[in-house]
Design an enzyme around this catalytic site. Structure first.
Site, PDB file in Angstrom:
ATOM      1  N   ASP A  94      11.090 -56.391  -7.168  1.00 10.70           N
ATOM      2  CA  ASP A  94      11.436 -55.383  -6.159  1.00 10.70           C
ATOM      3  C   ASP A  94      10.766 -54.073  -6.561  1.00 10.70           C
ATOM      4  O   ASP A  94      10.143 -53.978  -7.625  1.00 10.70           O
ATOM      5  CB  ASP A  94      12.956 -55.251  -6.018  1.00 10.70           C
ATOM      6  CG  ASP A  94      13.615 -54.753  -7.295  1.00 10.70           C
ATOM      7  OD1 ASP A  94      12.909 -54.483  -8.290  1.00 10.70           O
ATOM      8  OD2 ASP A  94      14.846 -54.629  -7.302  1.00 10.70           O
ATOM      9  N   SER A  95      10.891 -53.054  -5.735  1.00  8.77           N
ATOM     10  CA  SER A  95      10.136 -51.827  -5.981  1.00  8.77           C
ATOM     11  C   SER A  95      10.863 -50.880  -6.922  1.00  8.77           C
ATOM     12  O   SER A  95      10.302 -49.887  -7.360  1.00  8.77           O
ATOM     13  CB  SER A  95       9.899 -51.110  -4.664  1.00  8.77           C
ATOM     14  OG  SER A  95      11.129 -50.610  -4.171  1.00  8.77           O
ATOM     15  N   GLY A  96      12.115 -51.169  -7.215  1.00  8.75           N
ATOM     16  CA  GLY A  96      12.911 -50.235  -7.999  1.00  8.75           C
ATOM     17  C   GLY A  96      13.708 -49.312  -7.098  1.00  8.75           C
ATOM     18  O   GLY A  96      14.685 -48.691  -7.531  1.00  8.75           O
ATOM     19  N   GLY A  97      13.308 -49.218  -5.837  1.00  9.11           N
ATOM     20  CA  GLY A  97      13.970 -48.316  -4.907  1.00  9.11           C
ATOM     21  C   GLY A  97      15.460 -48.594  -4.766  1.00  9.11           C
ATOM     22  O   GLY A  97      16.275 -47.683  -4.868  1.00  9.11           O
ATOM     23  N   PHE A  98      15.813 -49.851  -4.578  1.00  6.32           N
ATOM     24  CA  PHE A  98      17.223 -50.167  -4.329  1.00  6.32           C
ATOM     25  C   PHE A  98      18.109 -49.779  -5.509  1.00  6.32           C
ATOM     26  O   PHE A  98      19.158 -49.168  -5.332  1.00  6.32           O
ATOM     27  CB  PHE A  98      17.392 -51.655  -4.001  1.00  6.32           C
ATOM     28  CG  PHE A  98      18.809 -52.022  -3.687  1.00  6.32           C
ATOM     29  CD1 PHE A  98      19.370 -51.685  -2.462  1.00  6.32           C
ATOM     30  CD2 PHE A  98      19.602 -52.665  -4.628  1.00  6.32           C
ATOM     31  CE1 PHE A  98      20.694 -51.993  -2.175  1.00  6.32           C
ATOM     32  CE2 PHE A  98      20.927 -52.976  -4.352  1.00  6.32           C
ATOM     33  CZ  PHE A  98      21.472 -52.642  -3.123  1.00  6.32           C
ATOM     34  N   ASP A 105      10.424 -48.161  -1.136  1.00  7.06           N
ATOM     35  CA  ASP A 105      11.133 -47.784   0.090  1.00  7.06           C
ATOM     36  C   ASP A 105      12.371 -46.971  -0.242  1.00  7.06           C
ATOM     37  O   ASP A 105      12.792 -46.898  -1.392  1.00  7.06           O
ATOM     38  CB  ASP A 105      11.553 -49.036   0.867  1.00  7.06           C
ATOM     39  CG  ASP A 105      12.545 -49.893   0.085  1.00  7.06           C
ATOM     40  OD1 ASP A 105      12.424 -49.953  -1.154  1.00  7.06           O
ATOM     41  OD2 ASP A 105      13.443 -50.481   0.700  1.00  7.06           O
ATOM     42  N   GLN A 115      12.966 -50.715   7.219  1.00  7.31           N
ATOM     43  CA  GLN A 115      14.271 -50.046   7.097  1.00  7.31           C
ATOM     44  C   GLN A 115      14.713 -49.629   8.506  1.00  7.31           C
ATOM     45  O   GLN A 115      14.328 -50.255   9.470  1.00  7.31           O
ATOM     46  CB  GLN A 115      14.166 -48.853   6.131  1.00  7.31           C
ATOM     47  CG  GLN A 115      13.971 -49.254   4.665  1.00  7.31           C
ATOM     48  CD  GLN A 115      15.232 -49.815   3.998  1.00  7.31           C
ATOM     49  OE1 GLN A 115      16.333 -49.746   4.536  1.00  7.31           O
ATOM     50  NE2 GLN A 115      15.071 -50.401   2.814  1.00  7.31           N
ATOM     51  N   GLY A 172      17.710 -52.759   3.227  1.00  9.81           N
ATOM     52  CA  GLY A 172      18.773 -51.869   3.677  1.00  9.81           C
ATOM     53  C   GLY A 172      19.961 -52.556   4.322  1.00  9.81           C
ATOM     54  O   GLY A 172      20.745 -51.914   5.015  1.00  9.81           O
ATOM     55  N   ASP A 189      17.194 -63.602  -1.457  1.00 11.47           N
ATOM     56  CA  ASP A 189      17.644 -63.505  -2.839  1.00 11.47           C
ATOM     57  C   ASP A 189      19.040 -62.927  -2.819  1.00 11.47           C
ATOM     58  O   ASP A 189      19.396 -62.195  -1.899  1.00 11.47           O
ATOM     59  CB  ASP A 189      16.743 -62.560  -3.649  1.00 11.47           C
ATOM     60  CG  ASP A 189      17.052 -61.104  -3.348  1.00 11.47           C
ATOM     61  OD1 ASP A 189      16.595 -60.610  -2.305  1.00 11.47           O
ATOM     62  OD2 ASP A 189      17.786 -60.467  -4.130  1.00 11.47           O
ATOM     63  N   CYS A 230      27.999 -83.087  -5.505  1.00 12.23           N
ATOM     64  CA  CYS A 230      26.918 -82.327  -6.137  1.00 12.23           C
ATOM     65  C   CYS A 230      26.263 -83.159  -7.235  1.00 12.23           C
ATOM     66  O   CYS A 230      26.944 -83.680  -8.117  1.00 12.23           O
ATOM     67  CB  CYS A 230      27.461 -81.029  -6.718  1.00 12.23           C
ATOM     68  SG  CYS A 230      26.214 -80.056  -7.573  1.00 12.23           S
ATOM     69  N   CYS A 278      24.386 -82.068  -9.607  1.00 12.14           N
ATOM     70  CA  CYS A 278      23.991 -81.265 -10.766  1.00 12.14           C
ATOM     71  C   CYS A 278      24.601 -81.818 -12.049  1.00 12.14           C
ATOM     72  O   CYS A 278      25.579 -82.548 -12.042  1.00 12.14           O
ATOM     73  CB  CYS A 278      24.337 -79.784 -10.567  1.00 12.14           C
ATOM     74  SG  CYS A 278      25.959 -79.271 -11.171  1.00 12.14           S
ATOM     75  N   CYS A 331      28.423 -81.237 -12.578  1.00 11.51           N
ATOM     76  CA  CYS A 331      29.325 -82.086 -11.793  1.00 11.51           C
ATOM     77  C   CYS A 331      29.238 -83.546 -12.220  1.00 11.51           C
ATOM     78  O   CYS A 331      30.183 -84.312 -12.048  1.00 11.51           O
ATOM     79  CB  CYS A 331      29.019 -81.936 -10.307  1.00 11.51           C
ATOM     80  SG  CYS A 331      29.392 -80.272  -9.717  1.00 11.51           S
ATOM     81  N   HIS A 368      25.872 -74.791 -11.952  1.00 12.14           N
ATOM     82  CA  HIS A 368      26.354 -75.424 -10.716  1.00 12.14           C
ATOM     83  C   HIS A 368      26.091 -74.549  -9.488  1.00 12.14           C
ATOM     84  O   HIS A 368      25.573 -75.044  -8.480  1.00 12.14           O
ATOM     85  CB  HIS A 368      27.846 -75.771 -10.771  1.00 12.14           C
ATOM     86  CG  HIS A 368      28.354 -76.093  -9.401  1.00 12.14           C
ATOM     87  ND1 HIS A 368      28.150 -77.314  -8.794  1.00 12.14           N
ATOM     88  CD2 HIS A 368      28.956 -75.307  -8.464  1.00 12.14           C
ATOM     89  CE1 HIS A 368      28.606 -77.279  -7.555  1.00 12.14           C
ATOM     90  NE2 HIS A 368      29.108 -76.073  -7.330  1.00 12.14           N
TER      91      HIS A 368
HETATM   92 ZN   LIG Z   1      27.379 -79.193  -9.373  1.00 17.23          ZN
END
Ligand SMILES: [Zn+2]
Length: 402
Positions: free
Chosen positions: A76-80, A130, A234, A261, A311, A349, A351, A354, A380
């Site tokens: 990311d740009s660091g802005g947030f 931004d 934005q 935003g 994300d 699941c 994974c 699980c 998980h």
């Molecule tokens: Zn799982």
């Protein structure tokens, strides 16, 4: 379903990107992330700039090699973070002066210095600098902030175009991984149609012994492989301003566009309304990235609306607090009702958590404040998110071929 060609990976979209704030997806080693099928992870420029510092990472060949992550990275740009972690920030046309949340020292981010930092980190995809408009904000404030972001986007692009060849892996192609016999692995890089060198994690199997001092992570070997810079739309919670922001950002011209935003405290219905209306103004042939969203239900909903990249810290952060997402709904593993529950966390699941452990054991680990609780819960939750997105891609693919 789309395909995004980045220097370190070919990414199938829609994609969920686990957040690795300080060059680490909290609680989970990189080899496990690979095993779970994470194609791209996020790094936060603000945090990495403060610690360990961009120069340290740049000298080590960039973020991929520093953290031994062979697939794609987005920074990311660091802005947030500057806006969300700094109450004492001072914003001018030039940029933002802020204090480190670590030691109170004063720093300055401009579109140029944020690009310089991200080029030094060397992620596959970097973001324009931004201003994340706060919520709520009045009309004048939303407009002024949107216009500032548009001017900063133009400055970000200008700096990026002039300096993109300074990425740490641009000229170190000879440092490709060396196999057990001291030869370079022939299969470690393939050429994609767009001229980028695509890099695949499978090319470096874990069975290969690692030579001492040799980084396991390969770098692109194509001298023309460069980072991509995405623009950010934005405009607060105003549909007209969002439209104008989209148009102005597209006019500057980027290979991908993000909707920023949002998820800043507004009601969920409003988030959806803004996402839906903004998407209409973004080109469908370029990746569209919705920043910082959301729950498992939301990522499915937004993917179906046409968002290609998302994300969110939710799966990893919730895991550390014992909140687990399953095919049967949310589970708060700390509850006493699971103390003698022999069932797996999520019977649907696949994974490794699980497949192996009971709810009773996971509840015990959490109640005992064991580190393993956070590790297993994170595995998980991320697995659940990545599988959810895989199912969305599958259903889109079925829809396209029928
Ligand atoms: Zn799982």
């Amino acid at each position: 379903m789309g395909r995004l060609i980045a220097p370190h990976a070919e990414i199938e979209t829609p994609v969920f990107m686990p957040v690795g704030t300080v060059a680490s997806v909290k609680g989970i080693p990189q080899e496990t992330l690979e095993e779970l099928g994470a194609q791209i992870i996020l790094g936060n420029t603000y945090h990495l700039y403060l610690r360990p510092g961009v120069e340290v990472i740049r000298r080590m060949g960039g973020l991929h090699r520093f953290m031994s992550w062979p697939r794609a990275i987005l920074t990311d740009s660091g802005g947030f973070q500057v806006f969300s972690l700094n109450e004492l920030r001072k914003v001018t046309e030039d940029g933002v002066t802020f204090r480190s949340h670590l030691d109170g020292s004063s720093h300055f981010f401009s579109p140029e210095s944020a690009m310089q930092a991200q080029i030094g980190l060397g992620a596959d995809i970097m973001m324009a600098f931004d201003e994340c408009t706060e919520y709520p904000a009045d009309g004048d404030r939303m407009r002024a902030s949107m216009e500032m972001t548009a001017r900063w986007a133009a400055r970000s692009k200008k700096y990026f175009e002039e300096h993109k060849n300074e990425v740490p892996w641009a000229c170190v192609g000879t440092d490709a991984p060396v196999g057990p016999e001291g030869r370079r692995s022939e299969s470690s890089a393939v050429w994609s149609a767009s001229g980028f060198a695509a890099e695949y994690g499978e090319a470096h199997s874990d069975a290969e012994p690692r030579s001492p001092g040799k980084p396991k992570v390969s770098v692109p070997m194509h001298s023309e492989a460069t980072q991509a810079l995405f623009g950010i739309v934005q405009g607060g919670m105003n549909r007209e301003l969002r439209k104008e922001s989209a148009e102005r950002t597209i006019e500057i011209g980027f290979p991908g566009y993000a909707i920023g935003g949002l998820s800043v405290g507004e009601p969920r219905a409003l988030t959806r309304e803004i996402v839906e209306s903004t998407l209409e103004h973004l080109p469908a042939d370029k990746p569209r990235y919705l920043m910082g969203v959301g729950t498992p239900e939301e990522i499915v909903e937004y993917a179906n609306l046409g968002v290609d990249m998302m994300d969110c810290v939710l799966p990893t952060r919730a895991a550390r607090h014992g909140l687990l997402f399953t095919s049967e709904g949310r589970i708060s593993i700390k509850q006493a009702r699971y103390a003698q529950d022999e069932a797996p966390l999520d019977p649907n699941c696949p994974c490794r958590v699980c497949q192996r452990y009971s709810r009773a054991y996971l509840r015990h680990l959490y109640a005992s404040n064991e580190m393993l609780a956070q590790v297993l819960n994170t595995i998980h939750n991320l697995s659940f998110y990545l599988d959810t997105m895989r199912r969305v891609r599958h259903s889109i693919q079925l829809g396209e071929s029928s």
